[in-house]
Design an enzyme around this catalytic site. Structure first.
Site, PDB file in Angstrom:
ATOM      1  N   MET A  79       0.842  -1.197   0.000  1.00  9.36           N
ATOM      2  CA  MET A  79       0.000   0.000   0.000  1.00  9.36           C
ATOM      3  C   MET A  79       0.882   1.255   0.000  1.00  9.36           C
ATOM      4  O   MET A  79       0.404   2.355   0.308  1.00  9.36           O
ATOM      5  CB  MET A  79      -0.937   0.000   1.200  1.00  9.36           C
ATOM      6  CG  MET A  79      -1.910  -1.182   1.155  1.00  9.36           C
ATOM      7  SD  MET A  79      -3.391  -0.923   2.127  1.00  9.36           S
ATOM      8  CE  MET A  79      -2.707  -0.696   3.751  1.00  9.36           C
TER       9      MET A  79
ATOM     10  N   GLN B 191     -10.567  -2.569   2.115  1.00  7.11           N
ATOM     11  CA  GLN B 191     -10.097  -3.254   3.321  1.00  7.11           C
ATOM     12  C   GLN B 191     -10.073  -2.330   4.538  1.00  7.11           C
ATOM     13  O   GLN B 191      -9.627  -2.718   5.603  1.00  7.11           O
ATOM     14  CB  GLN B 191      -8.728  -3.904   3.096  1.00  7.11           C
ATOM     15  CG  GLN B 191      -7.585  -2.935   2.912  1.00  7.11           C
ATOM     16  CD  GLN B 191      -6.323  -3.656   2.454  1.00  7.11           C
ATOM     17  OE1 GLN B 191      -6.241  -4.160   1.344  1.00  7.11           O
ATOM     18  NE2 GLN B 191      -5.327  -3.717   3.327  1.00  7.11           N
TER      19      GLN B 191
ATOM     20  N   LYS C 260       4.685 -10.318   9.058  1.00  7.48           N
ATOM     21  CA  LYS C 260       4.146  -9.246   9.919  1.00  7.48           C
ATOM     22  C   LYS C 260       2.623  -9.347   9.995  1.00  7.48           C
ATOM     23  O   LYS C 260       2.026  -9.167  11.042  1.00  7.48           O
ATOM     24  CB  LYS C 260       4.575  -7.890   9.348  1.00  7.48           C
ATOM     25  CG  LYS C 260       3.811  -6.690   9.843  1.00  7.48           C
ATOM     26  CD  LYS C 260       4.352  -6.216  11.142  1.00  7.48           C
ATOM     27  CE  LYS C 260       3.711  -4.993  11.718  1.00  7.48           C
ATOM     28  NZ  LYS C 260       2.614  -4.369  11.086  1.00  7.48           N
TER      29      LYS C 260
ATOM     30  N   GLY D 100       4.225 -10.669   3.859  1.00  6.21           N
ATOM     31  CA  GLY D 100       4.996 -10.559   5.093  1.00  6.21           C
ATOM     32  C   GLY D 100       4.406 -11.351   6.241  1.00  6.21           C
ATOM     33  O   GLY D 100       3.190 -11.379   6.445  1.00  6.21           O
TER      34      GLY D 100
ATOM     35  N   HIS E 130       9.244  -3.515   3.517  1.00  6.82           N
ATOM     36  CA  HIS E 130       8.784  -3.739   2.140  1.00  6.82           C
ATOM     37  C   HIS E 130       9.968  -4.047   1.221  1.00  6.82           C
ATOM     38  O   HIS E 130       9.902  -4.942   0.370  1.00  6.82           O
ATOM     39  CB  HIS E 130       8.085  -2.490   1.587  1.00  6.82           C
ATOM     40  CG  HIS E 130       6.825  -2.100   2.301  1.00  6.82           C
ATOM     41  ND1 HIS E 130       6.696  -0.909   2.988  1.00  6.82           N
ATOM     42  CD2 HIS E 130       5.629  -2.731   2.432  1.00  6.82           C
ATOM     43  CE1 HIS E 130       5.473  -0.823   3.486  1.00  6.82           C
ATOM     44  NE2 HIS E 130       4.805  -1.911   3.173  1.00  6.82           N
TER      45      HIS E 130
HETATM   46  P1  AMP Z   1       1.326  -3.072   3.418  1.00  8.36           P
HETATM   47  O1  AMP Z   1       1.899  -1.978   2.577  1.00  8.36           O
HETATM   48  O2  AMP Z   1       1.212  -2.720   4.871  1.00  8.36           O
HETATM   49  O3  AMP Z   1       0.042  -3.621   2.844  1.00  8.36           O
HETATM   50  O4  AMP Z   1       2.365  -4.271   3.373  1.00  8.36           O
HETATM   51  C1  AMP Z   1       2.768  -4.845   2.152  1.00  8.36           C
HETATM   52  C2  AMP Z   1       3.494  -6.141   2.431  1.00  8.36           C
HETATM   53  O5  AMP Z   1       4.637  -5.884   3.234  1.00  8.36           O
HETATM   54  C3  AMP Z   1       2.626  -7.140   3.209  1.00  8.36           C
HETATM   55  O6  AMP Z   1       2.886  -8.444   2.712  1.00  8.36           O
HETATM   56  C4  AMP Z   1       3.120  -6.969   4.629  1.00  8.36           C
HETATM   57  O7  AMP Z   1       2.944  -8.130   5.418  1.00  8.36           O
HETATM   58  C5  AMP Z   1       4.594  -6.691   4.387  1.00  8.36           C
HETATM   59  N1  AMP Z   1       5.200  -5.998   5.535  1.00  8.36           N
HETATM   60  C6  AMP Z   1       4.699  -4.961   6.241  1.00  8.36           C
HETATM   61  N2  AMP Z   1       5.519  -4.636   7.255  1.00  8.36           N
HETATM   62  C7  AMP Z   1       6.565  -5.499   7.196  1.00  8.36           C
HETATM   63  C8  AMP Z   1       7.742  -5.690   7.996  1.00  8.36           C
HETATM   64  N3  AMP Z   1       8.010  -4.934   9.059  1.00  8.36           N
HETATM   65  N4  AMP Z   1       8.605  -6.671   7.633  1.00  8.36           N
HETATM   66  C9  AMP Z   1       8.352  -7.460   6.540  1.00  8.36           C
HETATM   67  N5  AMP Z   1       7.253  -7.332   5.772  1.00  8.36           N
HETATM   68  C10 AMP Z   1       6.375  -6.366   6.082  1.00  8.36           C
END
Ligand code: AMP
Length: 278
Positions: free
Chosen positions: A29, A60, A148, A146, A36
């Site tokens: 996002m 979402q 996470k 992730g 990321h």
């Molecule tokens: P988001 O932009 O929050 O939707 O995250 C995009 C991807 O990055 C998702 O697969 C998350 O699980 C992953 N992600 C977010 N934070 C972390 C982190 N601290 N370490 C590794 N992956 C992450």
């Protein structure tokens, strides 16, 4: 790096790749951080080309959540992606992803109703729908998600298996700041005081891991975990589950996962940690 702003641009780019080119995909996002970028680094040895998407998926977010004020900075994100050698960035808009009359949803039953699903109704419906759409559009050989967002990862693995999607899902371990806070685009909302309270999430998980490593029971580990959470933090859940099923651990559970979600001021944070492994 090629920036693809529409579905037709993405399709043209995809068609221009050689048949033997393996494509890796990281959906995000935006408001990118090192967590990321770690996805793209880990993809590098696995594929020939890497594509990242940035899309703040409205479906979402609940109406009271932070969709409108979610941080957006395309120029900064694009520069970071260039630095890690990403080949393409897909940056669609809402009209492309949800045109008028949009009516189709992808839902994973059961697991989607618990933990995050209980506290954020409709969240996972939005997540699995947009991820399914993105996988259909990008048609990657490999996609990263992730650890996470452990429950999201599990749901996506389930969806890919159930819908026979031809993609390999590669889980990426959590990247943390040096003080132990799991990196998140939402950490920038935290004041200094809130950040120090937020550190208690990671501390609680580490304490639970130590209890189990020292031969303590799961109940004891969960009690210690809760005790370590800063009283100024409002917990949604803080518990130990079976990593595979997301159910209460049984005698046969080999991998225990500690999961925690809490509001720190106005910011909602999640964290988790593997507490054992066989
Ligand atoms: P988001 O932009 O929050 O939707 O995250 C995009 C991807 O990055 C998702 O697969 C998350 O699980 C992953 N992600 C977010 N934070 C972390 C982190 N601290 N370490 C590794 N992956 C992450």
């Amino acid at each position: 790096m090629t920036i693809l702003r529409s579905i037709s641009e993405l399709r043209d780019w995809r068609r221009s790749l050689g048949r033997s080119d393996r494509l890796g995909f990281t959906p995000t996002m935006g408001a990118l951080h090192d967590g990321h970028l770690e996805h793209l680094r880990r993809l590098e040895p696995l594929v020939d080309l890497r594509l990242c998407s940035i899309y703040v998926n409205p479906t979402q977010f609940a109406p009271e959540e932070d969709h409108a004020r979610y941080p957006r900075d395309l120029a900064r994100d694009a520069a970071l992606l260039e630095e890690v050698g990403c080949d393409a960035l897909f940056f669609p808009d809402d009209r492309a992803m949800y045109p008028e009359g949009y009516a189709t949803w992808v839902m994973v039953e059961g697991l989607a109703d618990r933990f995050e699903g209980e506290h954020r109704p409709a969240h996972f419906r939005g997540v699995t729908t947009i991820v399914c759409k993105l996988l259909n559009l990008v048609r990657p050989d490999v996609a990263t998600f992730g650890q996470k967002d452990a429950q999201q990862l599990r749901l996506i693995e389930r969806m890919v298996e159930d819908l026979n999607l031809a993609v390999e899902i590669v889980p990426i371990p959590i990247v943390r700041d040096p003080d132990g806070l799991a990196m998140s685009s939402r950490n920038r909302y935290l004041s200094e005081g809130e950040r120090s309270r937020a550190l208690s999430l990671g501390r609680a998980l580490r304490a639970a891991r130590e209890v189990l490593a020292g031969g303590g029971s799961r109940d004891e580990a969960e009690r210690v975990m809760r005790q370590r959470i800063d009283p100024g933090v409002e917990l949604d859940y803080c518990t130990i589950i079976d990593r595979q099923t997301f159910d209460e651990p049984t005698d046969r559970s080999r991998e225990l996962l500690g999961i925690v979600a809490a509001r720190v001021g106005a910011t909602r944070l999640i964290d988790n940690m593997m507490l054992t492994s066989d």
